[in-house]
Design an enzyme around this catalytic site. Structure first.
Site, mmCIF file in Angstrom:
data_model
loop_
_atom_site.group_PDB
_atom_site.id
_atom_site.type_symbol
_atom_site.label_atom_id
_atom_site.label_comp_id
_atom_site.label_asym_id
_atom_site.label_seq_id
_atom_site.Cartn_x
_atom_site.Cartn_y
_atom_site.Cartn_z
ATOM 1 C CE LYS A 190 -3.725 -2.493 0.016
ATOM 2 N NZ LYS A 190 -3.129 -3.851 -0.134
HETATM 3 C C1 LIG Z 1 -9.454 -3.578 -1.841
HETATM 4 C C2 LIG Z 1 -8.833 -4.321 -0.695
HETATM 5 N N1 LIG Z 1 -9.592 -4.666 0.355
HETATM 6 C C3 LIG Z 1 -9.072 -5.308 1.416
HETATM 7 C C4 LIG Z 1 -7.748 -5.653 1.466
HETATM 8 C C5 LIG Z 1 -7.214 -6.382 2.644
HETATM 9 O O1 LIG Z 1 -6.203 -5.641 3.300
HETATM 10 P P1 LIG Z 1 -5.270 -6.341 4.364
HETATM 11 O O2 LIG Z 1 -4.224 -7.080 3.626
HETATM 12 O O3 LIG Z 1 -4.704 -5.199 5.179
HETATM 13 O O4 LIG Z 1 -6.129 -7.216 5.198
HETATM 14 C C6 LIG Z 1 -6.915 -5.322 0.397
HETATM 15 C C7 LIG Z 1 -5.486 -5.694 0.400
HETATM 16 O O5 LIG Z 1 -4.873 -5.844 -0.637
HETATM 17 C C8 LIG Z 1 -7.462 -4.645 -0.714
HETATM 18 O O6 LIG Z 1 -6.706 -4.301 -1.767
#
Ligand SMILES: Cc1ncc(COP(=O)(O)O)c(C=O)c1O
Length: 371
Positions: free
Chosen positions: A183
């Protein structure tokens, strides 16, 4: 040959020093650094919201759905293109994800597609600000108000994104961010919820840590189920340094994207992502019509690879995963998402990239498209 990855976290000496400081402090799990990160994130997005840190955006999304009482018998509308966590969290609380198609150029859902998917069981919608481009939220919030729906913004990819003059996260409704290493800023793993509903915030605190509530004398009770979703201070310390660098990171991303637009040749076989006010450019995803080119996406990736470039895939259409096929979804349900899912390629984009890297990626893609 060194490989140009599609993304790379920008970790420097300051992050390493911040971790050392926490490790040497004697308090390494959730504590003062998490509190400071929550405070600074809230100030960063503005709008008078508060933030609660989690160990991932997935946990944060799941916690909001739980606290909002979404569960068995409920439907939650999600875009067919996203990282699969967006739909999985809905299943996790026992509700049913209802997919809708997205726009080819923004990869976002819109209020019309959500309106068309409403049923008597619809309780919530999870718009995803794909690759850092804000969904057009005003019509969506109007629709949600009219039908009494929860809007839970999946802003996993959108820290620093602007929408109509303010930051995503400032709306006061629950908005979840991710700080995974890919990110625009990272805590290694981590996430946060922005929200201005004090009752919801109190319950999110409970649900993220075993359901534990304490009264003013410190007496412990467990009024509801909770999980283990807290962010350690080591991670928050990385996040505090990254947050201070975020605007510079995002400015650099935007500069690199302008170079992509300059150097990529127009082609009927190529769909470029659209720019937009406030875009935080988490990713630069294109569609290449490989069938028309007489080749496959794997062969195109191999040609990038020969040039030392790693092109990613974000994402396959979620409704075609076996988990969701078992719920009755199949090919043909969402043609745009399916086109994106089969044609998408993520070109390298991260702040430490050089201009010459962008030119090399563009030269490679321009050659692929004309040979
Ligand atoms: C659109 C979206 N939602 C949710 C997530 C989940 O994030 P995390 O890896 O912090 O749980 C991601 C991670 O890539 C994402 O791109």
């Amino acid at each position: 040959m060194t490989v140009l990855p599609f993304t790379r976290p920008g970790i420097g000496e300051a992050e390493i020093e911040a971790v050392r400081e926490v490790l040497e402090s004697g308090w390494i799990t959730t504590g003062p650094k998490v509190q400071a990160l929550e405070q600074e994130l809230a100030e960063y997005v503005g709008g008078g919201v508060q933030m609660r840190a989690f160990n991932s955006a997935t946990s944060a999304l799941e916690a909001v759905l739980l606290v909002a009482g979404i569960g068995p018998g409920d439907e939650v509308i999600v875009p067919a293109i996203s990282f699969v966590a967006t739909a999985n969290v809905v299943l996790r609380v026992g509700a049913r994800p209802v997919f809708v198609d997205v726009d080819l150029h923004t990869r976002n859902l819109d209020a019309e597609s959500v309106a068309a998917a409403l049923t008597a069981s619809t309780r919530a919608v999870i718009p995803v600000h794909f690759a850092g481009l804000a969904v057009d939220m005003e019509p969506l919030y109007r629709l949600a108000d009219k039908h009494g729906l929860l809007v839970l913004e999946d802003a996993a990819q959108a820290i620093g994104t602007g929408y109509r003059g303010r930051k995503i996260g400032a709306s006061g409704n629950p908005v979840c961010f991710s700080f995974h290493p890919n990110k625009n800023m990272t805590t290694i793993e981590g996430g946060a919820v922005a929200c201005n509903d004090t009752a919801m915030l109190a319950r999110l605190e409970q649900v993220r840590f075993h359901g534990i509530a304490r009264d003013s004398s410190g007496h412990m009770d467990v009024p509801e189920w909770g999980g283990k979703m807290n962010l350690p201070d080591v991670n928050a310390a990385v996040g505090l340094v990254q947050l201070a660098r975020l605007d510079d990171f995002n400015r650099r991303r935007r500069e690199l994207v302008q170079l992509y637009y300059q150097h990529l040749q127009e082609s009927a076989l190529l769909v470029l992502p659209v720019d937009g006010d406030g875009h935080s450019w988490h990713m630069f995803c294109v569609c290449v019509d490989h069938a028309e080119l007489g080749t496959t996406r794997e062969a195109i990736q191999a040609r990038f690879s020969e040039q030392g470039i790693a092109a990613g895939i974000h994402y396959p259409a979620m409704h075609l995963f076996s988990l969701y096929r078992r719920m009755g979804y199949s090919e043909g349900d969402f043609p745009v998402a399916e086109r994106i899912g089969s044609q998408t390629l993520t070109l390298p984009l991260f702040p430490a990239m050089r201009e010459s890297d962008v030119e090399h990626v563009c030269d490679t893609l321009n050659t692929i498209l004309t040979s």
